[in-house]
Design a protein around this motif. Sequence first.
Motif, PDB file in Angstrom:
ATOM      1  N   ASP A 171      42.266  16.037  25.320  1.00 32.12           N
ATOM      2  CA  ASP A 171      43.298  17.197  25.295  1.00 32.12           C
ATOM      3  C   ASP A 171      43.573  17.246  26.659  1.00 32.12           C
ATOM      4  N   ARG A 172      45.182  17.118  27.057  1.00 35.65           N
ATOM      5  CA  ARG A 172      45.323  17.199  28.446  1.00 35.65           C
ATOM      6  C   ARG A 172      45.195  18.652  28.932  1.00 35.65           C
ATOM      7  N   VAL A 173      45.529  19.673  28.336  1.00 39.44           N
ATOM      8  CA  VAL A 173      45.434  21.242  28.507  1.00 39.44           C
ATOM      9  C   VAL A 173      44.033  21.224  28.931  1.00 39.44           C
ATOM     10  N   PHE A 174      42.966  21.046  28.136  1.00 41.46           N
ATOM     11  CA  PHE A 174      41.967  21.416  28.168  1.00 41.46           C
ATOM     12  C   PHE A 174      41.346  20.423  29.507  1.00 41.46           C
ATOM     13  N   VAL A 175      41.353  19.324  29.591  1.00 39.26           N
ATOM     14  CA  VAL A 175      40.874  18.542  30.790  1.00 39.26           C
ATOM     15  C   VAL A 175      41.534  19.194  32.059  1.00 39.26           C
ATOM     16  N   GLU A 176      42.735  19.511  32.061  1.00 39.94           N
ATOM     17  CA  GLU A 176      43.251  20.162  33.215  1.00 39.94           C
ATOM     18  C   GLU A 176      42.847  21.455  33.761  1.00 39.94           C
ATOM     19  N   GLU A 177      42.881  22.240  32.588  1.00 34.79           N
ATOM     20  CA  GLU A 177      42.301  23.529  33.158  1.00 34.79           C
ATOM     21  C   GLU A 177      40.939  23.755  33.006  1.00 34.79           C
ATOM     22  N   ALA A 178      40.047  23.121  32.171  1.00 36.72           N
ATOM     23  CA  ALA A 178      38.647  23.492  32.283  1.00 36.72           C
ATOM     24  C   ALA A 178      37.875  22.474  33.385  1.00 36.72           C
ATOM     25  N   LEU A 179      38.361  21.170  33.509  1.00 38.58           N
ATOM     26  CA  LEU A 179      37.943  20.579  34.673  1.00 38.58           C
ATOM     27  C   LEU A 179      38.676  20.068  35.828  1.00 38.58           C
ATOM     28  N   GLY A 180      39.892  20.622  35.869  1.00 32.71           N
ATOM     29  CA  GLY A 180      40.782  20.310  37.103  1.00 32.71           C
ATOM     30  C   GLY A 180      41.110  18.776  37.111  1.00 32.71           C
ATOM     31  N   LEU A 181      41.501  17.956  36.110  1.00 30.14           N
ATOM     32  CA  LEU A 181      41.978  16.887  36.227  1.00 30.14           C
ATOM     33  C   LEU A 181      43.396  16.757  36.719  1.00 30.14           C
ATOM     34  N   ALA A 182      43.680  15.901  37.345  1.00 30.49           N
ATOM     35  CA  ALA A 182      45.131  15.418  37.931  1.00 30.49           C
ATOM     36  C   ALA A 182      45.967  14.384  36.956  1.00 30.49           C
ATOM     37  N   ALA A 183      46.960  14.209  36.815  1.00 33.68           N
ATOM     38  CA  ALA A 183      47.694  13.584  35.959  1.00 33.68           C
ATOM     39  C   ALA A 183      47.118  12.154  35.751  1.00 33.68           C
ATOM     40  N   ASN A 184      46.677  11.684  36.870  1.00 32.19           N
ATOM     41  CA  ASN A 184      46.264  10.199  36.742  1.00 32.19           C
ATOM     42  C   ASN A 184      44.990  10.085  36.349  1.00 32.19           C
ATOM     43  N   GLU A 185      44.107  11.196  35.957  1.00 31.81           N
ATOM     44  CA  GLU A 185      42.777  11.015  35.559  1.00 31.81           C
ATOM     45  C   GLU A 185      42.574  11.414  33.974  1.00 31.81           C
ATOM     46  N   ARG A 186      41.661  10.935  33.509  1.00 37.96           N
ATOM     47  CA  ARG A 186      41.307  11.133  31.966  1.00 37.96           C
ATOM     48  C   ARG A 186      39.573  11.175  32.049  1.00 37.96           C
ATOM     49  N   VAL A 187      39.207  11.751  31.251  1.00 39.76           N
ATOM     50  CA  VAL A 187      37.817  11.944  30.944  1.00 39.76           C
ATOM     51  C   VAL A 187      37.476  10.503  30.078  1.00 39.76           C
ATOM     52  N   VAL A 188      36.243   9.716  30.593  1.00 38.30           N
ATOM     53  CA  VAL A 188      36.136   8.580  29.721  1.00 38.30           C
ATOM     54  C   VAL A 188      34.647   9.059  28.954  1.00 38.30           C
ATOM     55  N   GLY A 189      33.734   9.863  29.341  1.00 42.67           N
ATOM     56  CA  GLY A 189      32.773  10.346  28.644  1.00 42.67           C
ATOM     57  C   GLY A 189      32.012  11.498  29.375  1.00 42.67           C
ATOM     58  N   PHE A 190      31.275  12.229  28.499  1.00 46.54           N
ATOM     59  CA  PHE A 190      30.297  13.164  28.967  1.00 46.54           C
ATOM     60  C   PHE A 190      28.986  12.729  28.701  1.00 46.54           C
ATOM     61  N   VAL A 191      28.125  12.604  29.782  1.00 45.13           N
ATOM     62  CA  VAL A 191      26.673  12.071  29.741  1.00 45.13           C
ATOM     63  C   VAL A 191      25.663  13.260  29.709  1.00 45.13           C
ATOM     64  N   HIS A 192      25.412  13.692  28.508  1.00 44.91           N
ATOM     65  CA  HIS A 192      24.336  14.651  28.436  1.00 44.91           C
ATOM     66  C   HIS A 192      22.937  14.338  28.785  1.00 44.91           C
ATOM     67  N   ILE A 193      22.389  14.890  29.546  1.00 47.99           N
ATOM     68  CA  ILE A 193      20.956  14.566  29.995  1.00 47.99           C
ATOM     69  C   ILE A 193      20.032  15.824  29.695  1.00 47.99           C
ATOM     70  N   GLY A 194      18.744  15.588  29.329  1.00 48.47           N
ATOM     71  CA  GLY A 194      17.913  16.627  29.206  1.00 48.47           C
ATOM     72  C   GLY A 194      16.445  16.025  28.644  1.00 48.47           C
ATOM     73  N   THR A 195      15.572  16.925  28.323  1.00 50.71           N
ATOM     74  CA  THR A 195      14.157  16.589  27.794  1.00 50.71           C
ATOM     75  C   THR A 195      14.568  16.389  26.249  1.00 50.71           C
ATOM     76  N   GLU A 196      13.934  15.347  25.817  1.00 48.40           N
ATOM     77  CA  GLU A 196      14.073  15.042  24.410  1.00 48.40           C
ATOM     78  C   GLU A 196      13.044  15.902  23.682  1.00 48.40           C
ATOM     79  N   THR A 197      13.572  16.437  22.504  1.00 43.53           N
ATOM     80  CA  THR A 197      12.705  17.421  21.550  1.00 43.53           C
ATOM     81  C   THR A 197      12.131  16.604  20.368  1.00 43.53           C
ATOM     82  N   SER A 198      12.899  15.478  20.241  1.00 43.60           N
ATOM     83  CA  SER A 198      12.477  14.663  18.863  1.00 43.60           C
ATOM     84  C   SER A 198      13.022  13.390  19.041  1.00 43.60           C
TER      85      SER A 198
END
Length: 192
Positions: free
Chosen positions: A146-173
Amino acid sequence: MPKADPAVMQFLLSRRSRPAKTLRAPGPDAESQRRILTAAARTPDHGKLEPWRFIVLQGAALPRVARAVEARGVALGKDADTIEKGRVAFANSPFCIAVIEVQKDSPKIPAIEQTYSAGAVCLALLNAALAEGHGANWLSGWASHDRVFVEEALGLAANERVVGFVHIGTETSAPPERPRPDLDAITEWVSE
């Protein structure tokens, strides 16, 4: 010629993403974060364009992004379950790296090769986090497109897009093993 490394091969043959919903604090410390990012930045990059960058989300940034996902989902009329799934990925994440594709003008390197490199960065991040002993998961979801989300929440420029979010933490199961592709069904061997 590279020397064979059976430990690395065993890691690759047995690697398994960990569901983001099973990840909790603590996330990686600063030293581990830098190693993970350094490993990912060694991704193949035809033309040395670096057609990607990282946004490291931690601390107060994660609940802020979670609220932005929720607000944008409401504005778009998404159903409550879809909104909650997107929100909780950030609200419960102890640490997240957004991989951002940055298309570069190049007479030699096609845009699609830049996209492939950015996708490879996500896999490299995921594997580096797992190799460091953390649980990790590569997600995208509706908000990442969503262009509005990525520009407002993440500050992306017009030539940028999210490829992925890599979440990292301690595994619980630990997740159960899942079926893997049938190698013979997806491979064609060509000798001549």
